[in-house]
Design an enzyme around this catalytic site. Structure first.
Site: not given
Ligand code: NAI
Length: 369
Positions: A175, A210
């Protein structure tokens, strides 16, 4: 040095699920690059890369192929009942074993299948590894639920008491890799002043979870993003949160992010290698972790402060300082510095969603009893 820390001069890196998209690319990076981290004074150190997969033909082929790469890293293939040999004396285990996303699937749709796989692998880790020294880096999705599944097994095992919960990390670094890449591309395309050199990348902290809107890219704490409009930042945030979908769609159902993930998890591995090699006493990493230990006590300095800011969630992705013993300090203050958009919009949505994901993971063992 590994001799003291590992009772051996060999650092054994294990990849479980090594024949898959991530596993193969990651294994190539390890086999071809990791020895560059060993310094001249560490000539007694050996590195062993042990690859396991249930796909016997493919993992054997991958190891045959990688064994021709001209580096001094020892490599071995394991399959079927070869898990014990693979796991014995492991220093660090990376786990990309599981099923990837297909178009239209969320990471959460993967849960049932991958929870079963990860749960079985955890049983073997408990049986064959020395949990007092081990680091575990979980890659398989959904991270938000699978870290709770693994933690429950690890802390309830007879092999418990070694603080393994301080050394289990759900890998979320892709990310921030995406956050930095998308920002750099935007700075270039909008010709915005950012203070960066041409070959310099911005660093974007990403916290929360996530999966989709549990991902909180913290652009307010990245100076290179200071001159972008709020509209542009909103677009970047959304792109980071759903960046995985771009890959799933581009591969037309034949896989999810493998190369960028292998790159990201290799970056994370190199940090842990610095610890194992004794190059540094501590590292700072962001990953999805438990904030409580096996006795339900705060896992490290900063746990209580963080939990008080995130409605007592037990798991969260946050920067931490890690030593050979595991998580040493949680850098919770990042939450206090969020801007109003991040703290009033993104954080509450993240907490709400993350709670459900965590409960799904914590309830997994009850559901199969
Ligand atoms: P893949 O299907 O190409 O590879 C998975 C491998 O796991 C296969 O070789 C399969 O044989 C193996 N496997 C299945 N069950 C196993 C078991 N019980 N023991 C050992 N090996 C087993 O999938 P890919 O693309 O490599 O993705 C792997 C996982 O990583 C997926 O869950 C995916 O969602 C996740 N992922 C995580 C990311 C992250 O940022 N943390 C990013 C991208 C993917």
């Amino acid at each position: 040095m590994p001799t003291d820390l590992q009772n051996t001069t060999t650092i054994k890196i294990v990849v479980l699920g090594a024949a898959g998209g991530i596993g193969q690319s990651l294994s190539l990076l390890i086999k071809s690059q990791i020895h560059y981290m060993v310094r001249g004074t560490q000539s007694d150190i050996r590195i062993h890369l042990a690859l396991y997969d249930i796909n016997e033909d493919m993992v054997s082929g991958v190891v045959a192929d990688l064994s021709h790469v001209d580096t001094p890293v020892t490599i071995s293939a394991h399959y079927n009942d070869g898990l014990q040999e693979c796991l014995t004396n492991a220093s660090i285990i990376l786990i990309p074993a599981g099923v990837p996303r297909k178009p239209g699937m969320t990471r959460d749709d993967l849960f049932t299948v991958n929870a079963g796989i990860v749960s079985q692998l955890t049983d073997s880790i408990i049986k064959y590894c020395d949990l007092s020294k081990l680091f575990i880096l979980l890659i398989s999705n959904p991270i938000n639920s699978l870290v709770p599944v693994m933690i429950q097994k690890l802390i309830s095992s007879e092999n418990n008491g070694y603080g393994i919960e301080k050394r289990l990390f759900g890998i979320t670094i892709l990310d921030s890799t995406r956050g930095s890449t998308f920002l750099k591309d935007t700075i270039i395309s909008q010709k915005t002043s950012s203070g960066l050199h041409n070959m310099e990348m911005p660093q974007v902290p990403v916290i929360g979870g996530h999966s989709g809107n549990t991902i909180i890219p913290v652009y307010s704490q990245c100076p290179a993003a200071d001159n972008l409009s709020q509209e542009t930042i909103n677009h970047l945030v959304h792109r980071v949160q759903y960046g995985g979908d771009e890959i799933v769609q581009a591969k037309k159902g034949k896989g999810s992010a493998t190369l960028s993930m292998a790159h990201s998890s290799f970056k994370m591995l190199t940090k842990f290698m610095d610890l194992l090699l004794g190059n540094t006493p501590d590292i700072t990493i962001t990953s999805f972790i438990s904030l409580r230990d096996s006795k339900n006590e705060p896992i490290a300095q900063g746990s209580i402060e963080l939990q008080s800011r995130i409605q007592d969630l037990q798991f969260f992705a946050i920067p931490t300082e890690v030593t050979l013993q595991g998580i040493n300090e949680i850098k919770y203050k990042i939450i206090d510095y969020l801007n109003s958009k991040e703290s009033n919009d993104l954080l509450p949505i993240c907490i709400n969603e993350l709670k459900k994901n965590i409960d799904q993971g914590l309830n997994f063992h009850k559901s199969i009893k």
